[in-house]
Structures are given as structure tokens and as C-alpha cells.
Scaffold this motif. Structure first.
Motif, PDB file in Angstrom:
ATOM      1  N   GLN A 115       6.865   4.336  -7.074  1.00 30.95           N
ATOM      2  CA  GLN A 115       5.473   4.368  -7.503  1.00 30.95           C
ATOM      3  C   GLN A 115       5.006   3.010  -8.030  1.00 30.95           C
ATOM      4  N   LEU A 116       5.908   2.284  -8.696  1.00 29.25           N
ATOM      5  CA  LEU A 116       5.575   0.989  -9.274  1.00 29.25           C
ATOM      6  C   LEU A 116       5.836  -0.174  -8.319  1.00 29.25           C
ATOM      7  N   GLY A 117       6.300   0.137  -7.113  1.00 27.50           N
ATOM      8  CA  GLY A 117       6.566  -0.910  -6.135  1.00 27.50           C
ATOM      9  C   GLY A 117       7.772  -1.763  -6.478  1.00 27.50           C
ATOM     10  N   LEU A 118       8.746  -1.191  -7.205  1.00 24.51           N
ATOM     11  CA  LEU A 118       9.939  -1.941  -7.595  1.00 24.51           C
ATOM     12  C   LEU A 118      11.060  -1.797  -6.572  1.00 24.51           C
ATOM     13  N   PHE A 119      11.284  -0.609  -6.096  1.00 21.79           N
ATOM     14  CA  PHE A 119      12.356  -0.364  -5.125  1.00 21.79           C
ATOM     15  C   PHE A 119      12.102   0.972  -4.445  1.00 21.79           C
ATOM     16  N   ASP A 120      12.920   1.252  -3.453  1.00 21.64           N
ATOM     17  CA  ASP A 120      12.865   2.556  -2.796  1.00 21.64           C
ATOM     18  C   ASP A 120      14.282   2.960  -2.398  1.00 21.64           C
ATOM     19  N   ILE A 121      14.474   4.244  -2.266  1.00 20.77           N
ATOM     20  CA  ILE A 121      15.768   4.790  -1.842  1.00 20.77           C
ATOM     21  C   ILE A 121      15.533   5.518  -0.524  1.00 20.77           C
ATOM     22  N   LYS A 122      16.099   4.977   0.529  1.00 23.00           N
ATOM     23  CA  LYS A 122      15.878   5.514   1.867  1.00 23.00           C
ATOM     24  C   LYS A 122      17.004   6.470   2.254  1.00 23.00           C
TER      25      LYS A 122
END
Length: 208
Positions: A115-122
Motif C-alpha cells: 500500500q505504501l509502495g515499499l515492497f511487494d510479495i509475489k
């Protein structure tokens, strides 16, 4: 409720008669002379404690989740069911704890990070594997540098240990028997390796 220490051989005979092969296996692997036996009515189990003086003191309890787990973390052994629960002395304390758990879910880093544009888990790559975005990596690097500088300033040294080790190391530490369903296990010919499941150094003895 009754808690008694029984001689090891007597405990083995007790659970063999009860048709409890897993408990018998555990006792045989214990290097002890006596075993702690817990009884509540007709229910008998191995348990080292601690215990409440009377089970009636637990006024609020709830089943939280259930998950499959291989016996002793070995994928070639039997699949068992692990049950997670919690209990409190009052129903109000239970409700407070459940509310805190719900709040923790709303603050979950796995939700806030994307949501904060820090990371993502795919999920395509695998659960728990993080892809850091520029803002997130800058934040991570800033925290890591501060952590290292602060530790060195206070007289600590920074070390690095392998992120993978033979499964027997994690069986000795207890991780494999309790958390195998959440650990990354790699089978290589006749050996089995496991990715390090915690942040502290591997549980081995060494000098330098």
C-alpha cells in the motif's frame, strides 16, 4: 488434573498399551530417567508444563487455527494435524486478546508494504519472498546502516553465518519438529538442507 514423573520404561509401556506410537518414539529418544505424565480425567499425555492448578480456571479459550505437519518435520513420515489455541482466566481477557490480533492483522506489514509502495510479495515467486521497490530499499538500507553503526558504537561486532544448513542442525535446535511446515526444505541426493528459519546465528558451537 494430575502431573506425575514416571520411570522412562514405565512411561513407554503406558503409551504402548494406549496405542500411542508417536509418544513412545519421543520417549525412546529422550535421554532421561523419568518422564512427566499429565492426566486430566481420561486424557493422558506427555507434558513438561507449566500448568494451571485447575483447568476450571480457564474461563475463556478459543481455537485459533489448524495446520498439517509432517511427524518430526520429515516429509516421508506421517501427516499430522497441529492445533493452535489460546486461553485466559476471564472471557474479557480473551476478547481483548482477540481484538489485538485483529488490529495486528490490519497493521500487517504484508498489507502495508504494498500500500505504501515499499515492497511487494509475489506468490509467483513464493510466499514470503520480498521484491523491494526503490523507496522500500532506501528505508531498509537506512535502518540496516543505523543498526550496524549503533552496534559497533556500543562495542559489538557484526558477523554473518550461512543461510542454509543440514536438517539435523535444525532438528537439534527444535525448529524442524515444531515449524517444519513453514520452513524451506531442500532435498539433495542423500542429504536434506533447510534455509535458516530465524535471524540469529545458526545454533552451532564455534570459536575464532
Amino acid at each position: 488434573m494430575c502431573i506425575r514423573d514416571r520411570p522412562r520404561d514405565e512411561a513407554i509401556a503406558l503409551f504402548e498399551k494406549a496405542g500411542q506410537p508417536f509418544k513412545v518414539e519421543l520417549i525412546r529418544d529422550l535421554d532421561v530417567e523419568t518422564v512427566s505424565i499429565y492426566r486430566l480425567g481420561a486424557f493422558t499425555d506427555l507434558c513438561a508444563g507449566p500448568h494451571v492448578p485447575d483447568i476450571r480456571m480457564a474461563k475463556g479459550f478459543k481455537l485459533l487455527s489448524a495446520a498439517g505437519a509432517y511427524w518430526r518435520g520429515d516429509e516421508h513420515r506421517e501427516m499430522l494435524q497441529r492445533i493452535y489455541g489460546t486461553a485466559f482466566f476471564t472471557a474479557a481477557d480473551l476478547e481483548t486478546d482477540l481484538s489485538r490480533r485483529e488490529e495486528a492483522k490490519r497493521r500487517d506489514h504484508r498489507v502495508l508494504g504494498p500500500q505504501l509502495g515499499l515492497f511487494d510479495i509475489k506468490e509467483d515467486a513464493g510466499g514470503g519472498l520480498v521484491f523491494w521497490f526503490p523507496k522500500g530499499y532506501l528505508l531498509r538500507e537506512t535502518i540496516e546502516n543505523y543498526w550496524k553503526d549503533e552496534h559497533r558504537r556500543r562495542g559489538y561486532d557484526v558477523i554473518l553465518t550461512p543461510h542454509i544448513a543440514r536438517s539435523e542442525l535444525w532438528r537439534t535446535s527444535g525448529h524442524l519438529d515444531f515449524y517444519s511446515e513453514n520452513m524451506f526444505i531442500i532435498n539433495d541426493d542423500e542429504q536434506q538442507f533447510v534455509l535458516k528459519p530465524m535471524n540469529c546465528p545458526a545454533p552451532v558451537s564455534y570459536t575464532h
